[in-house]
Design a protein around this motif. Structure first.
Motif, short mmCIF file in Angstrom:
data_model
loop_
_atom_site.label_atom_id
_atom_site.label_comp_id
_atom_site.label_asym_id
_atom_site.label_seq_id
_atom_site.Cartn_x
_atom_site.Cartn_y
_atom_site.Cartn_z
N TYR A 46 -4.89 2.66 -5.59
CA TYR A 46 -3.77 1.96 -4.96
C TYR A 46 -3.32 2.69 -3.69
O TYR A 46 -2.93 2.06 -2.70
CB TYR A 46 -2.59 1.86 -5.94
N THR A 47 -3.39 4.01 -3.72
CA THR A 47 -3.03 4.79 -2.54
C THR A 47 -3.95 4.45 -1.37
O THR A 47 -3.50 4.24 -0.24
CB THR A 47 -3.11 6.30 -2.86
N ILE A 48 -5.25 4.39 -1.66
CA ILE A 48 -6.22 4.04 -0.62
C ILE A 48 -5.97 2.62 -0.13
O ILE A 48 -5.98 2.35 1.08
CB ILE A 48 -7.65 4.19 -1.17
N GLU A 49 -5.72 1.70 -1.05
CA GLU A 49 -5.48 0.30 -0.68
C GLU A 49 -4.25 0.18 0.23
O GLU A 49 -4.27 -0.56 1.22
CB GLU A 49 -5.28 -0.54 -1.95
N GLU A 53 -3.79 -1.33 4.04
CA GLU A 53 -2.85 -2.41 4.35
C GLU A 53 -1.94 -2.01 5.52
O GLU A 53 -1.52 -2.87 6.30
CB GLU A 53 -2.05 -2.78 3.11
N VAL A 54 -1.65 -0.73 5.64
CA VAL A 54 -0.93 -0.25 6.82
C VAL A 54 -1.77 -0.50 8.07
O VAL A 54 -1.28 -1.03 9.09
CB VAL A 54 -0.59 1.25 6.69
N GLU A 69 4.65 -2.21 4.50
CA GLU A 69 3.45 -1.49 4.04
C GLU A 69 3.65 0.02 4.11
O GLU A 69 3.12 0.76 3.27
CB GLU A 69 2.23 -1.91 4.87
N LEU A 70 4.37 0.50 5.12
CA LEU A 70 4.68 1.93 5.18
C LEU A 70 5.53 2.35 3.99
O LEU A 70 5.35 3.44 3.44
CB LEU A 70 5.39 2.26 6.49
N GLY A 71 6.44 1.47 3.57
CA GLY A 71 7.22 1.75 2.38
C GLY A 71 6.35 1.85 1.15
O GLY A 71 6.52 2.74 0.31
N ASP A 72 5.38 0.92 1.04
CA ASP A 72 4.46 0.96 -0.10
C ASP A 72 3.64 2.26 -0.10
O ASP A 72 3.39 2.85 -1.16
CB ASP A 72 3.51 -0.24 -0.05
N LEU A 73 3.23 2.69 1.11
CA LEU A 73 2.45 3.93 1.19
C LEU A 73 3.31 5.14 0.85
O LEU A 73 2.85 6.05 0.15
CB LEU A 73 1.87 4.07 2.60
N LEU A 74 4.54 5.14 1.30
CA LEU A 74 5.47 6.22 0.97
C LEU A 74 5.69 6.29 -0.54
O LEU A 74 5.75 7.37 -1.14
CB LEU A 74 6.80 6.03 1.69
#
Length: 274
Positions: A46-49, A53-54, A69-74
């Motif tokens: 999920y981290t890679i995904e 997406e970012v 998407e940055l929020g999801d990565l954070l």
């Protein structure tokens, strides 16, 4: 004007709230069953995904989507940090402290006594500092290599580029692009030979070599191979959808057309783009 949504909290308050949410999700007694059962290995994909997406939001120049998407990565960083805290390995604060220290260490011209640098000089200095950092870490058993530290989990095209950069840094490199074109011709011939033999393993091996040399050509031309392939994918998708739309507008299904008719539509779409 920056959109802060309905929140009037400071960045520090917002970050603290995210950490609290993550801890609550992982609470063994009252948290989310799915979040509780995850581990580093199950979350890594999920981290890679989310990172991809970012990149996708940036490619589309969609700033609203990029913010999300940055929020999801954070959140992925917070998720890994929470799991590490639970096992006593490290905490989120340690992650932040480590990156703060690294950025200061890698930018002595900004945070230290060194003078200004051009962007090109900084790229060289950055790699020198990274090499020094790798030398200070524990290395795999065996003879130290210029290729140490290139992550296995990287996308294969990106990893090929990084391996080639490392090799070039110690002088193992072609001197000009024409030599790479010659190698591309050689590898293409070897793919044809493998096809003639009918050996599936050999075909895969030779196609891999062809892709590897293509990545090297991208590096030599200062082109990001991942970005170049993303653009090619987007172009193909755009043109293919346009062919389907053309076929439908003319009262037929694209899939029902003969190959020469499909090719004619492809050429029409290309001409229209030009």
């Amino acid at each position: 004007m920056t959109d802060h949504g309905n929140s009037q909290s400071s960045p520090a308050d917002a970050m603290l709230r995210l950490l609290e949410i993550m801890a609550q999700l992982r609470n063994p007694e009252s948290g989310c069953p799915w979040d509780i059962e995850q581990n580093f290995s199950t979350i890594a994909p999920y981290t890679i995904e989310e990172a991809y997406e970012v990149a996708d939001a940036i490619d589309r120049n969609d700033m609203r989507d990029l913010k999300e998407e940055l929020g999801d990565l954070l959140f992925q960083v917070v998720f890994h940090s929470q799991m590490a805290q639970e096992t006593g390995e490290f905490e989120f604060e340690d992650v932040v402290a480590a990156i703060n220290s690294k950025m200061i260490r890698r930018h002595p011209h900004v945070f230290g006594p060194e003078g200004g640098r051009s962007a090109e000089q900084q790229v060289v200095a950055w790699e020198v500092i990274k090499a020094q950092e790798r030398a200070g870490k524990s290395q795999p058993e065996g003879t130290p290599s210029a290729l140490d530290g290139v992550a296995l989990a990287l996308p294969s095209l990106l990893r090929a580029e990084k391996l080639q950069k490392r090799a070039a840094r110690v002088g193992f490199d072609w001197t000009d692009a024409q030599q790479i074109f010659d190698k591309l011709d050689e590898e293409a011939d070897e793919v044809r030979e493998a096809i003639d033999i009918g050996d599936a393993d050999k075909i895969e091996d030779e196609v891999g070599d062809l892709l590897f040399v293509t990545a090297n050509l991208s590096r030599r031309l200062d082109v990001d191979p991942e970005q170049a392939l993303r653009r090619a994918n987007a172009k193909f998708e755009r043109r293919f959808r346009a062919m389907e739309a053309l076929a439908e507008s003319e009262g037929t299904r694209f899939a029902d057309l003969e190959i020469d008719e499909q090719e004619a539509l492809w050429q029409r779409v290309k001409k229209a783009e030009r």
